[in-house]
Design an enzyme around this catalytic site. Structure first.
Site, mmCIF file in Angstrom:
data_model
loop_
_atom_site.group_PDB
_atom_site.id
_atom_site.type_symbol
_atom_site.label_atom_id
_atom_site.label_comp_id
_atom_site.label_asym_id
_atom_site.label_seq_id
_atom_site.Cartn_x
_atom_site.Cartn_y
_atom_site.Cartn_z
ATOM 1 N N ASN A 19 0.833 -1.189 0.000
ATOM 2 C CA ASN A 19 0.000 0.000 0.000
ATOM 3 C C ASN A 19 0.877 1.252 0.000
ATOM 4 O O ASN A 19 2.098 1.178 -0.054
ATOM 5 C CB ASN A 19 -0.948 -0.039 1.205
ATOM 6 C CG ASN A 19 -2.255 0.674 0.938
ATOM 7 O OD1 ASN A 19 -2.276 1.786 0.441
ATOM 8 N ND2 ASN A 19 -3.348 0.021 1.284
ATOM 9 N N HIS A 49 21.650 1.990 14.478
ATOM 10 C CA HIS A 49 22.929 2.449 15.012
ATOM 11 C C HIS A 49 23.214 1.738 16.323
ATOM 12 O O HIS A 49 22.287 1.306 17.013
ATOM 13 C CB HIS A 49 22.900 3.966 15.244
ATOM 14 C CG HIS A 49 22.720 4.737 13.976
ATOM 15 N ND1 HIS A 49 23.765 5.040 13.144
ATOM 16 C CD2 HIS A 49 21.609 5.238 13.385
ATOM 17 C CE1 HIS A 49 23.318 5.708 12.095
ATOM 18 N NE2 HIS A 49 22.005 5.842 12.215
ATOM 19 N N THR A 98 10.045 -6.876 16.911
ATOM 20 C CA THR A 98 11.471 -6.836 17.239
ATOM 21 C C THR A 98 12.116 -8.223 17.265
ATOM 22 O O THR A 98 13.328 -8.330 17.419
ATOM 23 C CB THR A 98 11.689 -6.180 18.609
ATOM 24 O OG1 THR A 98 10.993 -6.941 19.601
ATOM 25 C CG2 THR A 98 11.184 -4.737 18.612
ATOM 26 N N LYS A 99 11.287 -9.282 17.162
ATOM 27 C CA LYS A 99 11.815 -10.650 17.143
ATOM 28 C C LYS A 99 10.918 -11.506 16.259
ATOM 29 O O LYS A 99 9.885 -11.046 15.775
ATOM 30 C CB LYS A 99 11.934 -11.223 18.559
ATOM 31 C CG LYS A 99 10.648 -11.268 19.329
ATOM 32 C CD LYS A 99 10.891 -11.752 20.749
ATOM 33 C CE LYS A 99 9.591 -11.776 21.533
ATOM 34 N NZ LYS A 99 9.784 -12.237 22.890
ATOM 35 N N ARG A 113 3.662 -8.921 20.594
ATOM 36 C CA ARG A 113 3.556 -10.185 21.343
ATOM 37 C C ARG A 113 2.484 -11.051 20.699
ATOM 38 O O ARG A 113 1.569 -10.545 20.045
ATOM 39 C CB ARG A 113 3.188 -9.910 22.790
ATOM 40 C CG ARG A 113 4.177 -9.004 23.507
ATOM 41 C CD ARG A 113 4.238 -9.304 24.990
ATOM 42 N NE ARG A 113 5.049 -8.365 25.716
ATOM 43 C CZ ARG A 113 6.361 -8.321 25.751
ATOM 44 N NH1 ARG A 113 7.045 -9.179 25.043
ATOM 45 N NH2 ARG A 113 7.016 -7.423 26.468
#
Length: 120
Positions: A19, A49, A98-99, A113
């Site tokens: 999109n 970073h 993030t995982k 989660r």
């Protein structure tokens, strides 16, 4: 960016939907499989970073992202480098992944989660 070809570090399969207003930073490598739907304002960011203050301006860190087949990433979600989003999974709107997301799973939140398993 080519479709279905390797262009730099980004590989997109032909059967997918992206999109408007999406951002792909592919320095770490980005692989988006078939039948993936990406909502508006999604960010897929493979680079960043270092966290240490003395190292922040020294360089960039990068990790690959893989989006497996038949995934839906809803509006405003962010996927961070190093994550794989498993086949048939859904990332809820506004989530920050993030995982790794297991296949056939709905995830949401910041950080994302597991909310529940997805079954046909």
């Amino acid at each position: 960016m080519g479709i279905g070809n390797s262009v730099g570090c980004c590989r997109l399969k032909p059967a997918r939907f992206v999109n408007q207003n999406c951002t792909f930073y592919d320095l770490g490598g980005l692989d988006i499989a078939d039948d993936v739907m990406i909502g508006p304002n999604v960010s897929i960011i493979t680079s960043g970073h270092p966290i240490e203050p003395s190292q922040r301006r020294a360089g960039v860190t990068a990790k690959p992202i893989a989006i497996e087949r038949n995934v839906w990433i809803a509006a405003g979600a962010t996927i961070i480098g190093g994550a794989t989003v498993g086949e048939n999974s859904v990332v809820a709107a506004g989530s920050v992944v993030t995982k790794d997301v297991p296949p056939n799973t709905l995830v949401g939140g910041n950080p994302a989660r597991i909310i529940r398993s997805i079954a046909e």
